[in-house]
Enzyme design. Sequence first.
Site, PDB file in Angstrom:
ATOM      1  N   LYS A   1     -33.989 -20.277  14.657  1.00 39.59           N
ATOM      2  CA  LYS A   1     -33.986 -18.768  15.236  1.00 39.59           C
ATOM      3  C   LYS A   1     -32.992 -18.763  15.888  1.00 39.59           C
ATOM      4  CE  LYS A   1     -39.014 -17.933  15.131  1.00 39.59           C
ATOM      5  NZ  LYS A   1     -39.513 -18.285  14.156  1.00 39.59           N
TER       6      LYS A   1
ATOM      7  N   ASP B   1     -40.552 -21.730  15.082  1.00 40.12           N
ATOM      8  CA  ASP B   1     -41.386 -21.080  16.300  1.00 40.12           C
ATOM      9  C   ASP B   1     -41.543 -22.185  17.012  1.00 40.12           C
ATOM     10  OD1 ASP B   1     -43.456 -18.459  16.422  1.00 40.12           O
ATOM     11  OD2 ASP B   1     -44.685 -20.977  17.433  1.00 40.12           O
TER      12      ASP B   1
ATOM     13  N   PHE C   1       4.428   1.683  16.329  1.00 40.68           N
ATOM     14  CA  PHE C   1       4.937   0.748  14.528  1.00 40.68           C
ATOM     15  C   PHE C   1       5.562   1.114  13.926  1.00 40.68           C
ATOM     16  CE2 PHE C   1       2.910  -0.652  10.867  1.00 40.68           C
ATOM     17  CZ  PHE C   1       2.589  -1.759  11.154  1.00 40.68           C
TER      18      PHE C   1
ATOM     19  N   GLN D   1      -0.774  -7.004  16.258  1.00 41.39           N
ATOM     20  CA  GLN D   1      -0.604  -8.658  16.442  1.00 41.39           C
ATOM     21  C   GLN D   1      -0.037  -8.930  17.588  1.00 41.39           C
ATOM     22  OE1 GLN D   1       0.186  -6.182  14.066  1.00 41.39           O
ATOM     23  NE2 GLN D   1      -0.011  -8.353  11.962  1.00 41.39           N
TER      24      GLN D   1
ATOM     25  N   ASN E   1      -8.456  -2.519  14.163  1.00 40.85           N
ATOM     26  CA  ASN E   1      -7.766  -1.338  14.668  1.00 40.85           C
ATOM     27  C   ASN E   1      -8.116   0.020  13.777  1.00 40.85           C
ATOM     28  OD1 ASN E   1      -5.637   0.534  15.344  1.00 40.85           O
ATOM     29  ND2 ASN E   1      -4.246  -0.055  14.087  1.00 40.85           N
TER      30      ASN E   1
ATOM     31  N   HIS F   1      -8.341   3.034  13.892  1.00 45.60           N
ATOM     32  CA  HIS F   1      -7.475   4.075  13.542  1.00 45.60           C
ATOM     33  C   HIS F   1      -7.779   5.693  14.368  1.00 45.60           C
ATOM     34  CE1 HIS F   1      -5.480   1.054  11.253  1.00 45.60           C
ATOM     35  NE2 HIS F   1      -6.513   1.211  10.095  1.00 45.60           N
TER      36      HIS F   1
END
Lengths: 292, 292, 292, 292
Positions: free
Chosen positions: B12, B58, B154, B214, B240, B242
């Site tokens: 469930k 249930d 980067f 990373q 990421n 952006h």
Amino acid sequence: MGIVLGPNQYGKAENRLVVVSRDGDVHTIKDLTVGTSLRGDLADTHLTGDNSKVLATDTQKNTVHAFAKQAPVGEIEDFALRLGRHFVSSQEAITGARVLVDEHSWQRIEDNGHSFVGGSAEKRTTAVTVDGPRAWVVSGVRDLVVLKTTGSEFHGFPRDEYTTLPETEDRVLATSVTARWRYRDEDVDWAASHAAIRRLLLGAFAAKHSLSLQQTLYAMGEAVLLDRPEVAEVRLSMPNKHHFAVDLSPFGLENHNEVFHAADRPYGLIEGSVLRDDAEDVGLAWYSLPEF
Amino acid sequence: MGIVLGPNQYGKAENRLVVVSRDGDVHTIKDLTVGTSLRGDLADTHLTGDNSKVLATDTQKNTVHAFAKQAPVGEIEDFALRLGRHFVSSQEAITGARVLVDEHSWQRIEDNGHSFVGGSAEKRTTAVTVDGPRAWVVSGVRDLVVLKTTGSEFHGFPRDEYTTLPETEDRVLATSVTARWRYRDEDVDWAASHAAIRRLLLGAFAAKHSLSLQQTLYAMGEAVLLDRPEVAEVRLSMPNKHHFAVDLSPFGLENHNEVFHAADRPYGLIEGSVLRDDAEDVGLAWYSLPEF
Amino acid sequence: MGIVLGPNQYGKAENRLVVVSRDGDVHTIKDLTVGTSLRGDLADTHLTGDNSKVLATDTQKNTVHAFAKQAPVGEIEDFALRLGRHFVSSQEAITGARVLVDEHSWQRIEDNGHSFVGGSAEKRTTAVTVDGPRAWVVSGVRDLVVLKTTGSEFHGFPRDEYTTLPETEDRVLATSVTARWRYRDEDVDWAASHAAIRRLLLGAFAAKHSLSLQQTLYAMGEAVLLDRPEVAEVRLSMPNKHHFAVDLSPFGLENHNEVFHAADRPYGLIEGSVLRDDAEDVGLAWYSLPEF
Amino acid sequence: MGIVLGPNQYGKAENRLVVVSRDGDVHTIKDLTVGTSLRGDLADTHLTGDNSKVLATDTQKNTVHAFAKQAPVGEIEDFALRLGRHFVSSQEAITGARVLVDEHSWQRIEDNGHSFVGGSAEKRTTAVTVDGPRAWVVSGVRDLVVLKTTGSEFHGFPRDEYTTLPETEDRVLATSVTARWRYRDEDVDWAASHAAIRRLLLGAFAAKHSLSLQQTLYAMGEAVLLDRPEVAEVRLSMPNKHHFAVDLSPFGLENHNEVFHAADRPYGLIEGSVLRDDAEDVGLAWYSLPEF
């Protein structure tokens, strides 16, 4: 008998705008979702496709971006007013504008000038309507989720042939508040007013012993109006997020309002307005284009 | 050649459970989403529809409710372990269980013992796997949204014929962290460990000057492992999110990383594991039913 | 100066109702989402918590369930009218009701009398307003997603200092149509009318060579009014789901409107009404409680 | 004792790609959501931020766009294989790739060559894994919603102290099927195979008299394997979307499985695999990065 164009508007919705400002190594961010809609002499584009009066929605988006740079964004009410007035004053065919801004909250990560962690889902909102020289400001909160574990009753309601709900003198009351308040004018310290009103709403929800969610709604609106003269009206939409006490008796257990199932749907929905009896004409504050 | 039943489980999902406990006028709430799944000797129901070994979903739900009353819920790890062990020990055909619990946060409304306002969208999570006498605990956070306005670069990535991305020495870095950490054993102060790990994750995100998402991911996992001996492994999934600096040059404006469009899709997606090189066998901690 | 209660309503939202009817081995299903809201003499519950005039939202839900059994549900407009009139006629304090019904579509699985596969996300909708002896019916569609790969231009728009959008004589046009049409009265074959209007909307979207989404919107509304005398007004809300042609030139490729990025946000939003110039008074058809 | 990098991957998720192709005035569209993830020698970026082996996720996105133009997209399996092999063969450090594609359906608006209306929420899916020279294809469907109004029982399950569920010999059975099937190899007519498998899944759901959802699940997987030799294994995840018969007895009405409340949460969740007993090694088909 002819067919005619009725009320209409167009714009750019849900610009996701993040603005960074820097004071040395200490940065602050404004995280906004901005929507703009324009109204005016727009029959041509509807009837013939003549776009000579249609300021492109792409241009509206660009304007939002440029305005975010040309001056400090400031409070969302001021930003929305600047945008709305710009569109109305700079485009002859455009006579009205509506600017919607949601502000998303962030908290600074401890002792770091440029790192933030996302806040709650609650948004601070504003909806500014400009019509020619006039303007109205309606600010608010959305997704303000509150819950109280006691201090809520519900009884004395009529019982017709379809009524099965038992009366209760103690229940969990939970809701996700959408509140919007109409300001009398623009002479307001927006940030201070918003913070104070939010506190009043929470305080009234917590303090009011509730005999119905309607009573709580009214108490919340009244608390704002009693304390904040800058506000003319408060509208509240409050879903009753049902918390059902689970029947544990099949397992030999008593449930003294301890174990609840938080249901999704259906839900109660309580909506209402609280206002001053001398509130001036509402004008286009709520932008009377119903159903849009 | 025959056709056979492979790995399977049933249960469930998404029980929305709210538990209120009272210490005089001061109430506390636990707001949980609980899922249970069972494994074992379940071929009959698949092949013939004989349900004599199928504890109904249930019933699993009822068990969650009853357990929430029979003893204090406590930390979600303990609650999940109790539930998982109950199913495995009480049903002969059931040899394994997985219990997932998300905890939603609430904050007390100032000076009120029974009223609360919803916290952030961030969830505290646990995934407990029981297999016969053994158990594994993997706890975590989900929807922990973080952003830094600088300290992220980067560059130096390869440029093939499809590369157009410019190098950058300063960008906004934003992500919604899903972190899961595998505990060595159950001898843990769950609440204290969770709070400390969350702080370490946030601290590493904020402090690490990032040359790639990373690198940030690894630094976050490493920070946890360096400081928390109770953790054997950390897995992180970090989209990421952006934030693109808007080109304002058409409007004669320079954008010094001030105005950003927060994009929805597509988004980068960085996933990785950081672990001890002497980490004991992972067992079923991650419940190797891939793709389920 | 005093504080007073303004417009208000309350009810049960999003009842998820599935009704099965059987003609021998051939079954049919109605899958509905039903919301009810009541208005009237409701000051007491707001001001004092006296609920003696508040038909509980739970009772409203029960009524929906019971009505679904007491007579065939029929078309959603009829079902909503029956419900709305029941509440207004049976509760002295209740003078008005609004009933919202969405119908979700299913298709029969080939040659099987009792098995179905879910249809599209498109919903057939109705919003019925009852006020004392009067009633208004506004039906519609939601989430009707359409796209055309050509036959859409956009040019001739004004260029201010924030305009960068190039003119185009060929673009992809995509939108998710929300259409609502107000019926003159209740003397309508609801199912046939809905089917015909849907066909007219799709036909106009497809056939109209578009110079703006506004022009398409108007053409769609006009097509309905020209052909369906039972309709007095059509309101349309149409997000411009932008499909941006990807710039492939960095890869030495030309993109002749072949490769598109389907963007999420922001999006254009075009809203408008098309109506007959002799349309009778709109009354409460659109239920003028703006912003709720 | 040291801390090391474990399994990891990175890529661009949820590229929303729409491709139009033209045969004279008759256009066709492919509406895809594409995600790519790469694996390989990626320790440097994690440990030092040296990105010289990190093909940017932006480049991955560009590659998806360029590939959509350079050759006809074709079936999603072929498109995914081309993309995956490109990344692995063109980047020395990249040894593995996973490409996920969802295809969204559209239907042509009657007799119009360039206008379309959105289909159901159901998606055709593929997940292609490339590892060096090898590749695996797992295709499927998601959000395939089905319901049967009879032909479903559930009884004979064990009753422990927490069991309250009554046995039933007739219930509504509804689920939203996620099915994934692993192909033996790539020598497949993808479109024909997908269409046939979808038909088999629907046919088995409809035809199988169900004693449990597990039995239905197995029957669906078995039907595929019996008829489609190209498939080695079928994995199914099927939420039991509970439809509860409403108790109408308080209103003096009997409910002979006619009026149901379609509940949201909690829901049953049945997951299982059906496979050939001589199925070759699964390899990385399911991409064993559990929990990602």
